[in-house]
Write a protein that holds these residues in place. Structure first.
Motif, PDB file in Angstrom:
ATOM      1  N   THR A 171      17.955   1.840   1.099  1.00  0.00           N
ATOM      2  CA  THR A 171      17.177   2.799   1.882  1.00  0.00           C
ATOM      3  C   THR A 171      16.835   4.043   1.068  1.00  0.00           C
ATOM      4  N   ASP A 172      17.817   4.595   0.348  1.00  0.00           N
ATOM      5  CA  ASP A 172      17.561   5.789  -0.472  1.00  0.00           C
ATOM      6  C   ASP A 172      16.539   5.500  -1.562  1.00  0.00           C
ATOM      7  N   THR A 173      16.653   4.331  -2.193  1.00  0.00           N
ATOM      8  CA  THR A 173      15.710   3.941  -3.242  1.00  0.00           C
ATOM      9  C   THR A 173      14.300   3.840  -2.688  1.00  0.00           C
ATOM     10  N   PHE A 174      14.173   3.218  -1.543  1.00  0.00           N
ATOM     11  CA  PHE A 174      12.855   3.060  -0.925  1.00  0.00           C
ATOM     12  C   PHE A 174      12.269   4.417  -0.544  1.00  0.00           C
ATOM     13  N   GLN A 175      13.083   5.266   0.061  1.00  0.00           N
ATOM     14  CA  GLN A 175      12.586   6.566   0.518  1.00  0.00           C
ATOM     15  C   GLN A 175      12.161   7.450  -0.654  1.00  0.00           C
ATOM     16  N   LYS A 176      12.911   7.392  -1.761  1.00  0.00           N
ATOM     17  CA  LYS A 176      12.553   8.171  -2.940  1.00  0.00           C
ATOM     18  C   LYS A 176      11.237   7.694  -3.548  1.00  0.00           C
ATOM     19  N   SER A 177      10.901   6.425  -3.302  1.00  0.00           N
ATOM     20  CA  SER A 177       9.640   5.875  -3.799  1.00  0.00           C
ATOM     21  C   SER A 177       8.490   6.090  -2.808  1.00  0.00           C
ATOM     22  N   GLY A 178       8.768   6.802  -1.735  1.00  0.00           N
ATOM     23  CA  GLY A 178       7.731   7.079  -0.740  1.00  0.00           C
ATOM     24  C   GLY A 178       7.485   5.941   0.237  1.00  0.00           C
ATOM     25  N   ILE A 179       8.407   4.993   0.284  1.00  0.00           N
ATOM     26  CA  ILE A 179       8.244   3.844   1.184  1.00  0.00           C
ATOM     27  C   ILE A 179       8.820   4.188   2.550  1.00  0.00           C
ATOM     28  N   LYS A 180       8.037   3.942   3.583  1.00  0.00           N
ATOM     29  CA  LYS A 180       8.456   4.245   4.946  1.00  0.00           C
ATOM     30  C   LYS A 180       8.512   3.000   5.833  1.00  0.00           C
ATOM     31  N   THR A 181       7.827   1.932   5.394  1.00  0.00           N
ATOM     32  CA  THR A 181       7.735   0.729   6.223  1.00  0.00           C
ATOM     33  C   THR A 181       8.018  -0.515   5.391  1.00  0.00           C
ATOM     34  N   LEU A 182       8.830  -1.405   5.936  1.00  0.00           N
ATOM     35  CA  LEU A 182       9.103  -2.684   5.307  1.00  0.00           C
ATOM     36  C   LEU A 182       8.481  -3.799   6.150  1.00  0.00           C
ATOM     37  N   ASN A 183       7.774  -4.697   5.493  1.00  0.00           N
ATOM     38  CA  ASN A 183       7.202  -5.860   6.167  1.00  0.00           C
ATOM     39  C   ASN A 183       7.882  -7.124   5.637  1.00  0.00           C
TER      40      ASN A 183
ATOM     41  N   SER B  18       0.868  -1.175   0.000  1.00  0.00           N
ATOM     42  CA  SER B  18       0.000   0.000   0.000  1.00  0.00           C
ATOM     43  C   SER B  18       0.903   1.223   0.000  1.00  0.00           C
ATOM     44  N   ASP B  19       0.326   2.407   0.041  1.00  0.00           N
ATOM     45  CA  ASP B  19       1.143   3.620   0.058  1.00  0.00           C
ATOM     46  C   ASP B  19       2.064   3.617   1.267  1.00  0.00           C
ATOM     47  N   GLY B  20       3.351   3.691   0.979  1.00  0.00           N
ATOM     48  CA  GLY B  20       4.332   3.771   2.062  1.00  0.00           C
ATOM     49  C   GLY B  20       4.739   2.445   2.655  1.00  0.00           C
ATOM     50  N   VAL B  21       4.146   1.343   2.182  1.00  0.00           N
ATOM     51  CA  VAL B  21       4.446   0.029   2.762  1.00  0.00           C
ATOM     52  C   VAL B  21       4.965  -0.918   1.680  1.00  0.00           C
ATOM     53  N   LEU B  22       6.110  -1.523   1.941  1.00  0.00           N
ATOM     54  CA  LEU B  22       6.693  -2.484   1.015  1.00  0.00           C
ATOM     55  C   LEU B  22       6.739  -3.854   1.692  1.00  0.00           C
ATOM     56  N   SER B  23       6.216  -4.868   1.021  1.00  0.00           N
ATOM     57  CA  SER B  23       6.258  -6.234   1.544  1.00  0.00           C
ATOM     58  C   SER B  23       7.386  -6.994   0.855  1.00  0.00           C
ATOM     59  N   ILE B  24       8.265  -7.555   1.660  1.00  0.00           N
ATOM     60  CA  ILE B  24       9.398  -8.307   1.126  1.00  0.00           C
ATOM     61  C   ILE B  24       8.948  -9.738   0.840  1.00  0.00           C
ATOM     62  N   ASP B  25       9.028 -10.129  -0.422  1.00  0.00           N
ATOM     63  CA  ASP B  25       8.656 -11.488  -0.811  1.00  0.00           C
ATOM     64  C   ASP B  25       9.797 -12.466  -0.570  1.00  0.00           C
ATOM     65  N   LEU B  26      11.013 -11.999  -0.792  1.00  0.00           N
ATOM     66  CA  LEU B  26      12.167 -12.883  -0.630  1.00  0.00           C
ATOM     67  C   LEU B  26      13.416 -12.054  -0.360  1.00  0.00           C
ATOM     68  N   ASP B  27      14.127 -12.437   0.685  1.00  0.00           N
ATOM     69  CA  ASP B  27      15.455 -11.895   0.957  1.00  0.00           C
ATOM     70  C   ASP B  27      16.344 -13.116   1.175  1.00  0.00           C
ATOM     71  N   PHE B  28      16.956 -13.566   0.085  1.00  0.00           N
ATOM     72  CA  PHE B  28      17.635 -14.868   0.087  1.00  0.00           C
ATOM     73  C   PHE B  28      19.123 -14.714  -0.180  1.00  0.00           C
ATOM     74  N   VAL B  29      19.912 -15.456   0.593  1.00  0.00           N
ATOM     75  CA  VAL B  29      21.359 -15.528   0.383  1.00  0.00           C
ATOM     76  C   VAL B  29      21.748 -16.996   0.356  1.00  0.00           C
ATOM     77  N   THR B  30      22.619 -17.364  -0.564  1.00  0.00           N
ATOM     78  CA  THR B  30      23.058 -18.756  -0.652  1.00  0.00           C
ATOM     79  C   THR B  30      23.753 -19.158   0.661  1.00  0.00           C
ATOM     80  N   PRO B  31      23.626 -20.427   1.068  1.00  0.00           N
ATOM     81  CA  PRO B  31      24.069 -20.856   2.399  1.00  0.00           C
ATOM     82  C   PRO B  31      25.496 -20.474   2.783  1.00  0.00           C
ATOM     83  N   GLN B  32      26.433 -20.584   1.844  1.00  0.00           N
ATOM     84  CA  GLN B  32      27.835 -20.347   2.187  1.00  0.00           C
ATOM     85  C   GLN B  32      28.154 -18.883   2.461  1.00  0.00           C
TER      86      GLN B  32
END
Length: 206
Positions: A165-177, A136-150
């Protein structure tokens, strides 16, 4: 101390060293192997088996040396934008499907539904993937934050969130879920500054 206790210390050391050998993360391997070797050194000292004591003491210092190199090394990270139209994205997801399902059992593999798609490289090795969509406005939902095991040592995530952070803020995003389904992933989210709201949802203000 009784001889039975000495034997149990030896068994425990053997078990810890054996566990270290199945670690896919080099950092976890070094730390667990360090613990096992230290315990073996103590065991050798207690039973006056000096070769065992000296050999495992040497292994302790070897592990400490490599851990120092790991933590003092300055890696070069890059965040590279991608999209569902790029074949490399699909190849990476398919190759790591089992690992992805371990940390995100409910992950939607329909990649066209993501608004933010980034690869993470470390010293030019492709080590991770970040996918997210606007909830929604100001809210970004993270679908995947994946790093290989090693490469799971928190360095990738720290760089990722600092960079974006700068990219998110410029897009009007204030909250990450983010959803934390496993204890390991929940601990990772806490390390990245997310707060648990009492369920498996973690929230980060930027």
């Amino acid at each position: 101390m009784s001889e039975n206790l000495f034997e149990w210390i030896g068994y425990a050391a053997s078990l810890i060293v054996a566990i270290s050998l199945v670690m896919s993360s080099i950092v976890k391997f070094r730390w667990i192997n360090l613990l096992g070797s230290a315990l073996f050194a103590v065991y050798g000292f207690l039973i006056q088996a000096w070769p065992v004591c000296f050999f495992n003491t040497a292994i302790v210092f070897i592990n400490l040396y490599f851990l120092y190199k790991i933590y003092s090394k300055k890696d070069e990270f890059k965040i590279i934008k991608t999209s569902d139209k790029e074949s490399l994205l699909h190849e990476f997801v398919n190759f790591n499907k089992k690992e992805i399902e371990k940390i995100s059992p409910d992950f939607d593999f329909n990649l066209s539904h993501k608004d933010y798609n980034y690869f993470i490289t470390r010293n030019m090795a492709l080590v991770g993937l970040f996918l997210a969509h606007k909830e929604s406005d100001g809210v970004l939902s993270i679908d995947l934050d994946f790093v290989t095991p090693q490469y799971r040592d928190f360095k990738n995530g720290s760089f990722l969130y600092q960079f974006l952070t700068d990219t998110f803020q410029k897009s009007g995003i204030k909250t990450l879920n983010a959803i934390g389904k496993t204890p390991a992933h929940q601990q990772y989210l806490k390390e990245m500054g997310f707060k648990n709201n009492g369920t498996d949802v973690f929230v980060k203000q930027i």
